[in-house]
Design an enzyme around this catalytic site. Structure first.
Site, PDB file in Angstrom:
ATOM      1  N   ASP A 155      -3.104   3.268 -28.709  1.00 47.30           N
ATOM      2  CA  ASP A 155      -4.283   2.492 -29.079  1.00 47.30           C
ATOM      3  C   ASP A 155      -4.412   2.572 -30.606  1.00 47.30           C
ATOM      4  OD1 ASP A 155      -6.671   1.068 -28.936  1.00 47.30           O
ATOM      5  OD2 ASP A 155      -7.878   2.856 -28.595  1.00 47.30           O
ATOM      6  N   ASP A 172      -7.820   1.728 -32.871  1.00 46.78           N
ATOM      7  CA  ASP A 172      -9.109   2.281 -33.320  1.00 46.78           C
ATOM      8  C   ASP A 172      -9.427   3.589 -32.603  1.00 46.78           C
ATOM      9  OD1 ASP A 172     -10.571   0.109 -35.098  1.00 46.78           O
ATOM     10  OD2 ASP A 172      -9.543  -0.969 -33.493  1.00 46.78           O
ATOM     11  N   ASP A 188      -8.302   6.210 -26.723  1.00 49.32           N
ATOM     12  CA  ASP A 188      -9.628   6.839 -26.679  1.00 49.32           C
ATOM     13  C   ASP A 188     -10.683   5.968 -26.014  1.00 49.32           C
ATOM     14  OD1 ASP A 188      -9.761   4.904 -28.845  1.00 49.32           O
ATOM     15  OD2 ASP A 188     -11.644   5.875 -29.404  1.00 49.32           O
TER      16      ASP A 188
END
Length: 358
Positions: A96, A98, A287
């Site tokens: 991922d 961000d 996240d």
């Protein structure tokens, strides 16, 4: 939208008959969440409560930290176990952006990755096929990362492109997957309408991610969340072909198609020739709530593993965890070198390299 959600509830019940209680509960909660968000009127307060619950400052632990870590131990602490599980297998990396490769910041346009992290990811890609999977527009993620040897899956996997150069998989230069192209005019229309509707809410930021939209409310005063929710719903009610979900202080508008980060992971594995390969080991680090779709796929395939980046216990399909650095991390390169995420990626790079053809 209510009819759609009810149909999906039935579909989830049927699909999860033979799955564990945890998986069933998680799937039903996700459908209920969509119902709360996409239904209107009297449920707007529930929607705002849901926005509050998704915000890091309001997250409540699902269980005690120590108990949660027993089920989702640190990937660094258990690295020898991961090394053993991947022995003799082809590693494929999924990351991922961000909150994983870059800090979570107030201004999404300033979520820059450090030079050190860029070098780390480049070194990783030299050893293994590596993909960035993000909710951001693919072009925007590329402009942040600036590495031509990676696969990029933007818009929550609805915009996938292979490496431009420098990859060992030269045949994938022409790889392109865009399953939601027909929705582009609608997305653009909703974007323009939302820009107009939300301009009266200080701090609201509507981001056009090509095949989806993001309404960031990290800089919106909490007392104005109800107004923002009503503004978004007033637009969404006219577009039953779109659905609304939530991330970390962001509302996401996406087409109603059966495509997500999990589907993107499967597509990329198939494109690499590993769809039916038993000796492939996908590793996914993320996240966000949307990364759960990929974690779930890995559990169902019983191949590879998911690693959740988080500072607090969360319901997750990931097998392991990494501690999330503080808000707005890191200020310097030296700080980046001490983060668990950077350390984990560097450790993976040192694993034995296998180039397997299935």
């Amino acid at each position: 939208m209510v009819r759609f959600t009810e149909e999906n509830t039935k579909h989830v019940d049927k699909e999860t008959e033979n799955k564990s209680t945890t998986d069933v509960t998680t799937a039903r909660k996700k459908v209920l969440q969509d119902l709360i968000i996409n239904n209107g009127g009297g449920l707007i307060n529930s929607w705002v409560d849901s926005m509050r619950a998704c915000s890091p400052t309001h997250l409540k632990s699902l269980m005690k930290q120590s108990s949660w870590l027993k089920e989702h131990p640190s990937a660094l602490d258990m690295f020898e176990e991961i090394l053993h599980a991947s022995e003799g297998k082809q590693i494929v990396m999924f990351l991922d952006y961000d909150g994983t490769l870059s800090p979570i910041v107030d201004d999404p346009d300033r979520a820059f990755m450090s030079k050190q992290m860029r070098r780390t990811v480049r070194n990783l890609a030299n050893g293994f096929p590596t993909a960035i999977v993000s909710g951001r527009c693919r072009e925007k993620v590329y402009n942040f990362v600036k590495l031509t040897e990676l696969y990029y899956a933007g818009s929550h996997g609805m915009d996938i492109k292979g490496p431009e150069q420098g990859s060992k998989y030269e045949e994938d230069k022409s790889l392109l997957c865009q399953p939601a192209t027909e929705f582009l005019p609608m997305i653009d229309e909703v974007y323009k309408t939302l820009m107009e509707k939300t301009k009266s809410t200080p701090g609201a930021n509507v981001e056009n991610n090509k095949f989806c939209l993001s309404i960031h409310f990290r800089r919106v005063d909490e007392k104005n969340w109800s107004d923002l929710a009503n503004q978004v719903r007033s637009v969404m009610k006219d577009y039953p072909q779109l659905r609304l979900t939530q991330g970390r202080k962001v509302l996401e508008i996406r087409p109603i198609i059966k495509w997500d980060k999990g589907k993107a992971l499967e597509f990329l594995l198939e494109s690499l020739g590993y769809a039916k390969c038993t000796n492939v080991f996908p590793l996914y680090i993320g996240d966000d709530r949307t990364d759960e779709d990929a974690f779930k796929i890995l559990r169902e395939r019983r191949q590879g593993l998911g690693i959740l980046v988080s500072k607090s216990p969360k319901e997750t399909n990931a097998s392991y965890s990494l501690q999330e650095p503080g808000y707005g991390f890191p200020a310097t390169v030296s700080e980046m070198e001490t983060t668990e995420i950077g350390s984990m990626i560097r450790a993976i790079k040192e694993m034995n390299i296998f180039l397997i053809t299935c």
